[in-house]
Design a protein around this motif. Structure first.
Motif, PDB file in Angstrom:
ATOM      1  N   SER A 189      51.142 -33.611  22.129  1.00 31.36           N
ATOM      2  CA  SER A 189      50.858 -33.976  20.833  1.00 31.36           C
ATOM      3  C   SER A 189      50.700 -35.391  20.287  1.00 31.36           C
ATOM      4  CB  SER A 189      51.777 -33.067  19.870  1.00 31.36           C
ATOM      5  OG  SER A 189      52.936 -33.538  20.074  1.00 31.36           O
ATOM      6  N   CYS A 190      51.387 -36.264  21.068  1.00 32.88           N
ATOM      7  CA  CYS A 190      51.286 -37.466  20.866  1.00 32.88           C
ATOM      8  C   CYS A 190      49.844 -37.972  20.898  1.00 32.88           C
ATOM      9  CB  CYS A 190      52.233 -38.444  21.423  1.00 32.88           C
ATOM     10  SG  CYS A 190      52.321 -38.149  23.072  1.00 32.88           S
ATOM     11  N   GLU A 191      49.305 -37.723  22.247  1.00 36.12           N
ATOM     12  CA  GLU A 191      48.009 -38.133  22.806  1.00 36.12           C
ATOM     13  C   GLU A 191      46.875 -37.486  21.797  1.00 36.12           C
ATOM     14  OE1 GLU A 191      47.035 -36.569  26.644  1.00 36.12           O
ATOM     15  OE2 GLU A 191      48.545 -37.918  27.577  1.00 36.12           O
ATOM     16  N   VAL A 192      47.057 -36.093  21.526  1.00 39.34           N
ATOM     17  CA  VAL A 192      46.058 -35.606  20.619  1.00 39.34           C
ATOM     18  C   VAL A 192      46.060 -36.378  19.283  1.00 39.34           C
ATOM     19  CG1 VAL A 192      45.359 -33.407  19.430  1.00 39.34           C
ATOM     20  CG2 VAL A 192      46.335 -33.457  21.939  1.00 39.34           C
ATOM     21  N   ALA A 193      47.147 -36.447  18.667  1.00 39.97           N
ATOM     22  CA  ALA A 193      47.142 -37.124  17.307  1.00 39.97           C
ATOM     23  C   ALA A 193      46.860 -38.424  17.489  1.00 39.97           C
ATOM     24  CB  ALA A 193      48.761 -37.042  16.975  1.00 39.97           C
ATOM     25  N   CYS A 194      46.927 -39.231  18.397  1.00 42.56           N
ATOM     26  CA  CYS A 194      46.348 -40.524  18.341  1.00 42.56           C
ATOM     27  C   CYS A 194      44.752 -40.526  18.673  1.00 42.56           C
ATOM     28  CB  CYS A 194      47.346 -41.471  19.643  1.00 42.56           C
ATOM     29  SG  CYS A 194      46.605 -42.913  19.755  1.00 42.56           S
ATOM     30  N   LYS A 195      44.352 -39.877  19.460  1.00 41.95           N
ATOM     31  CA  LYS A 195      42.943 -39.801  19.654  1.00 41.95           C
ATOM     32  C   LYS A 195      42.263 -39.316  18.285  1.00 41.95           C
ATOM     33  CE  LYS A 195      40.847 -38.425  23.635  1.00 41.95           C
ATOM     34  NZ  LYS A 195      40.413 -39.757  23.933  1.00 41.95           N
ATOM     35  N   GLU A 196      42.756 -38.361  17.528  1.00 41.63           N
ATOM     36  CA  GLU A 196      42.145 -38.092  16.422  1.00 41.63           C
ATOM     37  C   GLU A 196      42.472 -39.097  15.142  1.00 41.63           C
ATOM     38  OE1 GLU A 196      40.537 -34.921  15.631  1.00 41.63           O
ATOM     39  OE2 GLU A 196      40.476 -34.762  17.511  1.00 41.63           O
ATOM     40  N   GLU A 197      43.517 -39.656  15.175  1.00 36.95           N
ATOM     41  CA  GLU A 197      43.733 -40.738  14.251  1.00 36.95           C
ATOM     42  C   GLU A 197      42.837 -41.825  14.342  1.00 36.95           C
ATOM     43  OE1 GLU A 197      45.771 -42.828  11.072  1.00 36.95           O
ATOM     44  OE2 GLU A 197      46.173 -40.708  11.829  1.00 36.95           O
ATOM     45  N   HIS A 198      42.722 -42.304  15.653  1.00 38.80           N
ATOM     46  CA  HIS A 198      42.067 -43.436  15.956  1.00 38.80           C
ATOM     47  C   HIS A 198      40.118 -43.181  16.268  1.00 38.80           C
ATOM     48  CE1 HIS A 198      45.255 -46.218  15.550  1.00 38.80           C
ATOM     49  NE2 HIS A 198      45.908 -45.400  16.128  1.00 38.80           N
TER      50      HIS A 198
END
Length: 162
Positions: A19-28
């Motif tokens: 979920s950290c990977e997905v959240a980061c990709k979406e945020e940036h």
């Protein structure tokens, strides 16, 4: 002097949910193949009979800026906010260092690269804009006797239903 901020990750309890990977990709808005944080596998491998080692290890990449835009307004980095196992912590190195000393299987990252300052925000480009695209049209007709090789009609598949 400004405080140095970091990311403390307790990987003993990381479930590898990404979920950290997905959240980061979406945020940036990172494109395919780029991440601000990646979860890597260490294992599985046998330590001794009936005992296996298998760790999930989240690592910030060179694109990690600790969510500078979020943290500037008092919010946590998106990876910390969305961590389902609640094993990521954001704060000053002075705050996180004592927590790091409490137990093993933790790591403290202090990203140095500032991608937004160095290159500006990522701006996706639509390389197809302005071009006309046509989809192929096909006509579908009904077929009552459609069969495949898995739908045999012989003695091997007869279940006694007519």
């Amino acid at each position: 002097m400004d405080a140095t901020y970091g990311l403390l990750i307790d990987y003993e309890y990381c479930t590898g949910c990404q979920s950290c990977e997905v959240a980061c990709k979406e945020e940036h808005n990172y494109p395919v193949g780029q991440w601000g944080i990646r979860v890597h596998d260490d294992g599985p491998w046998e330590i001794e009979e009936h005992m296996v080692n298998w760790n999930k290890l989240p690592f910030p990449t060179d694109l990690c800026d600790l969510c500078a835009e979020r943290t500037a307004v008092g919010r946590e980095p998106t990876c910390v906010h969305h961590c389902l196992a609640n094993v990521m912590y954001y704060g000053t190195v002075a705050e996180l260092a004592p927590k790091l000393a409490e137990k093993s299987k933790q790591v403290l990252f202090v990203p140095q690269f500032k991608p937004i300052e160095a290159r500006g925000a990522f701006v996706p480009e639509n390389k197809l804009s302005g071009k006309v695209h046509h989809a192929a049209a096909i006509e579908v007709t009904e077929n009552e006797h459609f069969t495949t090789s898995s739908q045999r009609s012989d003695s091997r598949t007869d279940v006694g239903i007519d």
